[in-house]
Design a protein around this motif. Structure first.
Motif, short mmCIF file in Angstrom:
data_model
loop_
_atom_site.label_atom_id
_atom_site.label_comp_id
_atom_site.label_asym_id
_atom_site.label_seq_id
_atom_site.Cartn_x
_atom_site.Cartn_y
_atom_site.Cartn_z
N MET A 33 0.86 -1.18 0.00
CA MET A 33 0.00 0.00 0.00
C MET A 33 0.90 1.23 0.00
O MET A 33 1.81 1.36 0.80
CB MET A 33 -0.89 -0.02 1.24
N SER A 34 0.60 2.14 -0.91
CA SER A 34 1.40 3.35 -1.01
C SER A 34 1.01 4.34 0.08
O SER A 34 -0.04 4.23 0.72
CB SER A 34 1.22 3.99 -2.39
N GLU A 35 1.84 5.32 0.26
CA GLU A 35 1.56 6.37 1.25
C GLU A 35 0.28 7.13 0.89
O GLU A 35 -0.50 7.48 1.77
CB GLU A 35 2.74 7.32 1.34
N ASN A 36 0.06 7.37 -0.41
CA ASN A 36 -1.16 8.06 -0.85
C ASN A 36 -2.40 7.23 -0.54
O ASN A 36 -3.42 7.78 -0.13
CB ASN A 36 -1.11 8.39 -2.33
N ASP A 37 -2.33 5.92 -0.77
CA ASP A 37 -3.47 5.05 -0.47
C ASP A 37 -3.78 5.06 1.02
O ASP A 37 -4.94 5.12 1.42
CB ASP A 37 -3.20 3.60 -0.91
N LEU A 38 -2.75 5.02 1.83
CA LEU A 38 -2.93 5.07 3.28
C LEU A 38 -3.55 6.39 3.69
O LEU A 38 -4.48 6.43 4.50
CB LEU A 38 -1.59 4.86 3.99
N HIS A 39 -3.07 7.47 3.11
CA HIS A 39 -3.60 8.81 3.39
C HIS A 39 -5.08 8.87 3.01
O HIS A 39 -5.91 9.38 3.78
CB HIS A 39 -2.80 9.85 2.61
N ASP A 40 -5.43 8.35 1.83
CA ASP A 40 -6.83 8.33 1.38
C ASP A 40 -7.70 7.51 2.32
O ASP A 40 -8.83 7.90 2.65
CB ASP A 40 -6.95 7.78 -0.03
N ASP A 41 -7.21 6.36 2.77
CA ASP A 41 -7.97 5.52 3.70
C ASP A 41 -8.22 6.23 5.03
O ASP A 41 -9.30 6.11 5.60
CB ASP A 41 -7.24 4.20 3.96
N VAL A 42 -7.24 6.97 5.50
CA VAL A 42 -7.39 7.72 6.74
C VAL A 42 -8.46 8.80 6.58
O VAL A 42 -9.33 8.97 7.44
CB VAL A 42 -6.05 8.34 7.20
N ILE A 43 -8.43 9.51 5.48
CA ILE A 43 -9.42 10.56 5.22
C ILE A 43 -10.81 9.97 5.13
O ILE A 43 -11.76 10.49 5.74
CB ILE A 43 -9.06 11.36 3.94
N VAL A 44 -10.97 8.87 4.42
CA VAL A 44 -12.28 8.21 4.30
C VAL A 44 -12.76 7.76 5.68
O VAL A 44 -13.94 7.96 6.02
CB VAL A 44 -12.22 7.03 3.31
N SER A 45 -11.89 7.20 6.48
CA SER A 45 -12.27 6.76 7.83
C SER A 45 -12.74 7.93 8.68
O SER A 45 -13.73 7.82 9.42
CB SER A 45 -11.10 6.06 8.51
N ILE A 46 -12.05 9.04 8.59
CA ILE A 46 -12.44 10.24 9.35
C ILE A 46 -13.80 10.74 8.89
O ILE A 46 -14.67 11.03 9.71
CB ILE A 46 -11.37 11.34 9.22
N LEU A 47 -14.02 10.81 7.58
CA LEU A 47 -15.31 11.26 7.05
C LEU A 47 -16.44 10.32 7.48
O LEU A 47 -17.52 10.78 7.85
CB LEU A 47 -15.27 11.37 5.53
N GLU A 48 -16.19 9.03 7.42
CA GLU A 48 -17.22 8.07 7.82
C GLU A 48 -17.55 8.21 9.30
O GLU A 48 -18.72 8.17 9.69
CB GLU A 48 -16.78 6.64 7.50
N TYR A 49 -16.54 8.38 10.13
CA TYR A 49 -16.78 8.57 11.56
C TYR A 49 -17.58 9.84 11.81
O TYR A 49 -18.54 9.85 12.58
CB TYR A 49 -15.45 8.60 12.33
N GLN A 50 -17.20 10.92 11.13
CA GLN A 50 -17.92 12.19 11.32
C GLN A 50 -19.36 12.10 10.83
O GLN A 50 -20.27 12.62 11.48
CB GLN A 50 -17.18 13.32 10.60
N ALA A 51 -19.59 11.42 9.72
CA ALA A 51 -20.96 11.26 9.22
C ALA A 51 -21.79 10.43 10.18
O ALA A 51 -22.94 10.77 10.49
CB ALA A 51 -20.93 10.60 7.84
N LYS A 52 -21.21 9.35 10.68
CA LYS A 52 -21.91 8.49 11.64
C LYS A 52 -22.26 9.29 12.90
O LYS A 52 -23.40 9.24 13.38
CB LYS A 52 -21.02 7.31 11.99
N THR A 53 -21.32 10.04 13.41
CA THR A 53 -21.54 10.84 14.61
C THR A 53 -22.60 11.90 14.38
O THR A 53 -23.47 12.12 15.22
CB THR A 53 -20.21 11.49 15.06
N LYS A 54 -22.55 12.56 13.22
CA LYS A 54 -23.54 13.60 12.91
C LYS A 54 -24.94 13.00 12.81
O LYS A 54 -25.91 13.57 13.33
CB LYS A 54 -23.16 14.29 11.60
N LEU A 55 -25.07 11.84 12.18
CA LEU A 55 -26.37 11.19 12.10
C LEU A 55 -26.90 10.85 13.49
O LEU A 55 -28.06 11.09 13.81
CB LEU A 55 -26.28 9.91 11.26
#
Length: 81
Positions: free
Chosen positions: A1-23
């Motif tokens: 896994m490249s550094e960019n892929d890892l970075h993208d996965d972290v961003i997606v995880s953060i967005l998913e957590y924030q969306a779940k919390t907001k809901l």
């Protein structure tokens, strides 16, 4: 896994957590129902439940629809019924 892929996965995880919390916040702090949010966001109820449970991945399209709905409820607080 490249550094960019890892970075993208972290961003997606953060967005998913924030969306779940907001809901969860919207449902617990108001009379907002899945049906009302579904109507305003254009997302079906099963998708909303899946986001809240963490079983549905957030796509840019889903995120955009959720943000539009959240803006609507922020601008129209009496519309949460």
């Amino acid at each position: 896994m490249s550094e960019n892929d890892l970075h993208d996965d972290v961003i997606v995880s953060i967005l998913e957590y924030q969306a779940k919390t907001k809901l969860q916040d919207l449902y617990s702090d108001s009379s907002l129902s899945y049906e009302t949010l579904s109507e305003k966001s254009g997302l079906d109820i099963e998708t909303l439940k899946g986001i809240e449970e963490g079983s549905v991945r957030i796509t840019p399209e889903i995120l955009g629809k959720m943000l539009d709905a959240f803006r609507y409820f922020k601008d129209n607080p009496k519309a949460e019924n």
